[in-house]
Design a protein around this motif. Sequence first.
Motif, mmCIF file in Angstrom:
data_model
loop_
_atom_site.group_PDB
_atom_site.id
_atom_site.type_symbol
_atom_site.label_atom_id
_atom_site.label_comp_id
_atom_site.label_asym_id
_atom_site.label_seq_id
_atom_site.Cartn_x
_atom_site.Cartn_y
_atom_site.Cartn_z
ATOM 1 N N HIS A 20 -42.372 119.827 36.355
ATOM 2 C CA HIS A 20 -41.124 119.871 37.116
ATOM 3 C C HIS A 20 -40.558 118.494 37.412
ATOM 4 N N CYS A 21 -41.308 117.449 37.190
ATOM 5 C CA CYS A 21 -40.845 116.092 37.467
ATOM 6 C C CYS A 21 -41.405 115.160 36.387
ATOM 7 N N PRO A 22 -41.083 115.425 35.123
ATOM 8 C CA PRO A 22 -41.684 114.626 34.051
ATOM 9 C C PRO A 22 -41.063 113.234 33.988
ATOM 10 N N PRO A 23 -41.854 112.234 33.593
ATOM 11 C CA PRO A 23 -41.293 110.891 33.429
ATOM 12 C C PRO A 23 -40.377 110.855 32.210
ATOM 13 N N ASP A 24 -39.326 110.019 32.278
ATOM 14 C CA ASP A 24 -38.392 109.901 31.156
ATOM 15 C C ASP A 24 -39.002 109.146 29.980
ATOM 16 N N THR A 25 -39.846 108.180 30.286
ATOM 17 C CA THR A 25 -40.475 107.380 29.243
ATOM 18 C C THR A 25 -41.975 107.358 29.484
ATOM 19 N N THR A 26 -42.707 106.807 28.562
ATOM 20 C CA THR A 26 -44.144 106.667 28.743
ATOM 21 C C THR A 26 -44.379 105.489 29.685
ATOM 22 N N PRO A 27 -44.831 105.757 30.894
ATOM 23 C CA PRO A 27 -44.965 104.671 31.871
ATOM 24 C C PRO A 27 -46.216 103.831 31.636
ATOM 25 N N ALA A 28 -46.115 102.570 32.001
ATOM 26 C CA ALA A 28 -47.279 101.683 31.929
ATOM 27 C C ALA A 28 -48.189 101.933 33.120
ATOM 28 N N ASP A 29 -47.599 102.365 34.241
ATOM 29 C CA ASP A 29 -48.362 102.667 35.448
ATOM 30 C C ASP A 29 -48.390 104.181 35.663
ATOM 31 N N THR A 30 -49.054 104.593 36.711
ATOM 32 C CA THR A 30 -49.143 106.020 37.038
ATOM 33 C C THR A 30 -47.794 106.519 37.535
ATOM 34 N N HIS A 31 -47.346 107.628 36.984
ATOM 35 C CA HIS A 31 -46.088 108.246 37.406
ATOM 36 C C HIS A 31 -46.345 109.118 38.629
ATOM 37 N N ILE A 32 -45.329 109.290 39.445
ATOM 38 C CA ILE A 32 -45.466 110.075 40.682
ATOM 39 C C ILE A 32 -45.867 111.517 40.371
ATOM 40 N N SER A 33 -45.513 112.023 39.207
ATOM 41 C CA SER A 33 -45.841 113.407 38.869
ATOM 42 C C SER A 33 -47.335 113.622 38.653
ATOM 43 N N SER A 34 -48.099 112.543 38.483
ATOM 44 C CA SER A 34 -49.539 112.713 38.286
ATOM 45 C C SER A 34 -50.312 112.759 39.608
ATOM 46 N N LEU A 35 -49.624 112.528 40.727
ATOM 47 C CA LEU A 35 -50.283 112.602 42.034
ATOM 48 C C LEU A 35 -50.503 114.055 42.430
ATOM 49 N N PRO A 36 -51.592 114.342 43.146
ATOM 50 C CA PRO A 36 -51.809 115.719 43.639
ATOM 51 C C PRO A 36 -50.721 116.109 44.638
ATOM 52 N N VAL A 37 -50.463 117.394 44.723
ATOM 53 C CA VAL A 37 -49.424 117.910 45.611
ATOM 54 C C VAL A 37 -49.707 117.542 47.063
ATOM 55 N N ASP A 38 -50.981 117.563 47.476
ATOM 56 C CA ASP A 38 -51.321 117.212 48.862
ATOM 57 C C ASP A 38 -50.967 115.759 49.180
ATOM 58 N N VAL A 39 -51.152 114.859 48.234
ATOM 59 C CA VAL A 39 -50.795 113.453 48.439
ATOM 60 C C VAL A 39 -49.282 113.309 48.553
ATOM 61 N N LEU A 40 -48.559 114.014 47.718
ATOM 62 C CA LEU A 40 -47.099 113.970 47.797
ATOM 63 C C LEU A 40 -46.596 114.543 49.120
ATOM 64 N N ARG A 41 -47.237 115.603 49.581
ATOM 65 C CA ARG A 41 -46.871 116.187 50.871
ATOM 66 C C ARG A 41 -47.105 115.169 51.994
ATOM 67 N N TYR A 42 -48.204 114.428 51.913
ATOM 68 C CA TYR A 42 -48.510 113.393 52.896
ATOM 69 C C TYR A 42 -47.457 112.278 52.844
ATOM 70 N N ILE A 43 -47.038 111.894 51.651
ATOM 71 C CA ILE A 43 -46.001 110.866 51.500
ATOM 72 C C ILE A 43 -44.695 111.333 52.133
ATOM 73 N N LEU A 44 -44.336 112.584 51.915
ATOM 74 C CA LEU A 44 -43.097 113.107 52.501
ATOM 75 C C LEU A 44 -43.177 113.157 54.026
ATOM 76 N N ARG A 45 -44.347 113.465 54.563
ATOM 77 C CA ARG A 45 -44.506 113.421 56.023
ATOM 78 C C ARG A 45 -44.324 112.002 56.534
ATOM 79 N N TRP A 46 -44.750 111.023 55.739
ATOM 80 C CA TRP A 46 -44.557 109.627 56.116
ATOM 81 C C TRP A 46 -43.074 109.254 56.044
#
Length: 155
Positions: A20-46
Amino acid sequence: GERGDTELLVAFPTLSLDTHCPPDTTPADTHISSLPVDVLRYILRWVVSSHLDMRSLERVSMVCRGLYVLARDSGLWRLACRRIWKECSVVGSWRSMFINSPHLFYDGIYISKISYIRPGERSLDLYYKPYHTVVYYRYLRFFPNGAACILKIVT
């Protein structure tokens, strides 16, 4: 559309942002879509944090469908409602309650323009009595901790 969002919400427990949130290009670093949903939920709470920056949360939801679903998490909106109203009961969804119920915004300035007419002193011949238009502005800035700044400017 509405049907697609409903299907996405039903699939939410098994949501993988890779689809649902694929990177446009092949990233050199970790893309946000590879983070677990719980970590993303924590980021949004922040993002929301103690400043109740719900506008930033809405902006994050425009990035991709996966973040859209995460930004609609009722836990985030319930937290925001409880911070503002302490005791509240939900009618509909927490998000619609937050958006539609009156409350202060902490990310801007309220500006109030006040004007009135004041009589002046009579002239010596008693035929002329001037009136003055008085205009002033009040600028109000509210903070989540309950503090407020007020500035009054007379023009």
